[in-house]
Motif scaffolding. Structure first.
Motif, mmCIF file in Angstrom:
data_model
loop_
_atom_site.group_PDB
_atom_site.id
_atom_site.type_symbol
_atom_site.label_atom_id
_atom_site.label_comp_id
_atom_site.label_asym_id
_atom_site.label_seq_id
_atom_site.Cartn_x
_atom_site.Cartn_y
_atom_site.Cartn_z
ATOM 1 N N MET A 1 6.296 -31.846 3.049
ATOM 2 C CA MET A 1 6.872 -33.127 2.652
ATOM 3 C C MET A 1 5.849 -34.241 2.808
ATOM 4 S SD MET A 1 10.686 -33.102 4.326
ATOM 5 C CE MET A 1 11.441 -34.178 3.110
ATOM 6 N N THR A 2 5.958 -35.231 1.949
ATOM 7 C CA THR A 2 5.146 -36.435 2.100
ATOM 8 C C THR A 2 5.858 -37.374 3.073
ATOM 9 O OG1 THR A 2 6.254 -37.657 0.333
ATOM 10 C CG2 THR A 2 4.364 -36.263 -0.297
ATOM 11 N N GLU B 1 8.833 -38.833 1.259
ATOM 12 C CA GLU B 1 9.954 -37.899 1.123
ATOM 13 C C GLU B 1 10.731 -37.775 2.431
ATOM 14 O OE1 GLU B 1 8.132 -34.903 -2.283
ATOM 15 O OE2 GLU B 1 7.668 -34.533 -0.171
ATOM 16 N N LEU B 2 10.014 -37.670 3.547
ATOM 17 C CA LEU B 2 10.687 -37.575 4.839
ATOM 18 C C LEU B 2 11.439 -38.860 5.147
ATOM 19 C CD1 LEU B 2 11.399 -36.211 7.473
ATOM 20 C CD2 LEU B 2 9.183 -36.941 8.382
ATOM 21 N N ARG C 1 8.264 -45.510 4.071
ATOM 22 C CA ARG C 1 7.177 -44.607 4.439
ATOM 23 C C ARG C 1 6.382 -45.158 5.610
ATOM 24 N NH1 ARG C 1 2.187 -44.506 4.696
ATOM 25 N NH2 ARG C 1 1.985 -46.516 3.720
ATOM 26 N N ARG D 1 5.723 -31.973 9.549
ATOM 27 C CA ARG D 1 6.025 -32.484 8.203
ATOM 28 C C ARG D 1 5.145 -31.804 7.165
ATOM 29 N NH1 ARG D 1 3.419 -35.897 5.216
ATOM 30 N NH2 ARG D 1 2.247 -36.913 6.881
ATOM 31 N N LEU E 1 13.739 -31.741 8.872
ATOM 32 C CA LEU E 1 12.630 -30.804 9.031
ATOM 33 C C LEU E 1 13.069 -29.440 9.555
ATOM 34 C CD1 LEU E 1 9.941 -33.203 10.553
ATOM 35 C CD2 LEU E 1 10.149 -32.434 8.175
ATOM 36 N N ALA F 1 14.615 -38.898 2.991
ATOM 37 C CA ALA F 1 15.581 -37.876 3.390
ATOM 38 C C ALA F 1 16.202 -38.172 4.750
ATOM 39 C CB ALA F 1 14.904 -36.501 3.404
#
Length: 66
Positions: free
Chosen positions: A10-11, A14-15, A24, A5, A49, A18
């Motif tokens: 990406m934070t 964000e992952l 989170r 990641r 990813l 997405a």
């Protein structure tokens, strides 16, 4: 997962967004290994990813010889 990641830039948030994860914190739990991922979750994360499930599910503590 954390290394991949971060390599992608990406934070966790964000992952999570997405990949359609709940939040989170779910991603953080996955990265810590405190939860088991469902196959569909693994596939969504891999898609985001751009990696294979093998890259997510296996761990290598040593660098291969070049």
């Amino acid at each position: 997962l954390l290394v991949i990641r971060m390599r992608v830039g990406m934070t966790q948030a964000e992952l999570a967004e997405a990949a359609g994860l709940a939040d989170r914190r779910t991603n953080a739990d996955i990265e810590r290994g405190s939860v088991n991922m469902r196959v569909d979750t693994i596939l969504r994360i891999c898609s985001v990813l751009h990696v294979t499930p093998d890259e997510i599910l296996t761990r290598s503590d040593t660098q291969p010889n070049e």
